[in-house]
Motif scaffolding. Structure first.
Motif, short mmCIF file in Angstrom:
data_model
loop_
_atom_site.label_atom_id
_atom_site.label_comp_id
_atom_site.label_asym_id
_atom_site.label_seq_id
_atom_site.Cartn_x
_atom_site.Cartn_y
_atom_site.Cartn_z
N PHE A 73 25.73 -63.31 37.83
CA PHE A 73 27.08 -62.83 37.52
C PHE A 73 28.12 -63.94 37.62
O PHE A 73 29.12 -63.93 36.93
N PHE A 74 27.87 -64.89 38.50
CA PHE A 74 28.83 -65.96 38.71
C PHE A 74 28.53 -67.20 37.87
O PHE A 74 29.36 -68.08 37.76
N LEU A 75 27.34 -67.25 37.30
CA LEU A 75 26.94 -68.42 36.51
C LEU A 75 26.71 -68.09 35.03
O LEU A 75 26.06 -68.83 34.32
N ASN A 76 27.20 -66.94 34.59
CA ASN A 76 27.16 -66.56 33.18
C ASN A 76 25.75 -66.53 32.59
O ASN A 76 25.48 -67.13 31.55
N PHE A 77 24.85 -65.82 33.26
CA PHE A 77 23.49 -65.63 32.76
C PHE A 77 23.49 -64.56 31.67
O PHE A 77 24.43 -63.80 31.55
N PRO A 78 22.39 -64.45 30.93
CA PRO A 78 22.28 -63.38 29.92
C PRO A 78 22.30 -62.00 30.58
O PRO A 78 21.94 -61.84 31.74
N GLU A 79 22.68 -61.00 29.81
CA GLU A 79 22.81 -59.63 30.33
C GLU A 79 21.49 -59.10 30.90
O GLU A 79 21.48 -58.34 31.87
N THR A 80 20.35 -59.52 30.32
CA THR A 80 19.06 -59.06 30.86
C THR A 80 18.86 -59.53 32.29
O THR A 80 18.32 -58.78 33.12
N GLU A 81 19.28 -60.75 32.60
CA GLU A 81 19.17 -61.26 33.97
C GLU A 81 20.13 -60.52 34.90
O GLU A 81 19.80 -60.25 36.05
N LYS A 82 21.30 -60.20 34.38
CA LYS A 82 22.28 -59.46 35.19
C LYS A 82 21.75 -58.07 35.52
O LYS A 82 21.89 -57.60 36.65
N GLU A 83 21.12 -57.43 34.55
CA GLU A 83 20.57 -56.09 34.79
C GLU A 83 19.44 -56.14 35.81
O GLU A 83 19.34 -55.27 36.69
N ARG A 84 18.60 -57.14 35.71
CA ARG A 84 17.51 -57.31 36.70
C ARG A 84 18.10 -57.51 38.10
O ARG A 84 17.63 -56.92 39.08
#
Length: 194
Positions: free
Chosen positions: A108-119
């Motif tokens: 969330f703080f390093l602008n990862f893809p949404e799939t990583e955020k959901e995981r």
């Protein structure tokens, strides 16, 4: 002691512990450019480049939340039960938050893809469920007295607001109650977090 911090970062846990412990301390904020508020290179103080860092009176520097929190507890004689399983539960919860929750905020703080955020959301939600169960009907995470685990849990819950994660009713109530503690209020005010 000098606590190097960034307002609202995980160093807030150590800040709360210092206030709660009654130990004397000074605050030194750092910028995203790794400069201290008095213009020194923060990397010369902590080569890891991130907060928290606690400079001791003899010039030694400690890093990593679980270590600094434990140091504050040991130095003050507060925030960590001396005997009983509560001591170990507090250390266990602090380590759990450091290893399983804190790192999960990175997407969330390093602008990862949404799939990583959901995981990450799923992992944090599961971890919060475990902490909720551990708390049960106790006032604090491991008992009726505040410990270093509570200082860290406050920040972990505060960070969840930034990513829009819904807290359980018990954790929401706990978080709201923690905000009212004089030590938490003072630390938030000293970091201009109102």
């Amino acid at each position: 002691m000098i606590l190097y911090y960034y307002p609202g970062a995980c160093s807030l846990a150590d800040h709360i512990a210092l206030v709660e412990s009654g130990l004397p301390y000074k605050l030194m904020s750092i910028t995203h450019e790794k400069k201290t508020e008095d213009s020194r290179d923060f990397l010369s103080i902590n080569p890891k480049g991130y907060v928290p860092a606690l400079e001791l009176d003899d010039g030694e520097v400690l890093t990593e939340n679980p270590v600094i929190l434990n140091y504050i507890a040991e130095k003050s004689g507060k925030l960590l039960p001396k005997k009983s399983i509560a001591r170990w539960r507090s250390l266990e919860a602090t380590a759990f938050m450091a290893s399983e929750i804190h790192g999960s905020y990175a997407p969330f703080f390093l602008n990862f893809p949404e799939t990583e955020k959901e995981r990450a959301r799923k992992k944090i939600t599961k971890a919060f469920s475990l902490l909720d169960d551990q708390m049960g009907d106790k006032k604090y995470l491991v008992g009726e007295d505040i410990t270093i685990a509570d200082c860290y849990l406050f920040w972990v819950l505060m960070a969840s607001e930034r990513i829009g994660l819904e807290l359980t009713e018990r954790l929401r109530s706990y978080y709201d109650d923690m905000k009212l503690l004089p030590s938490v209020s003072r630390a938030l005010a000293e970091e201009n977090l109102g």
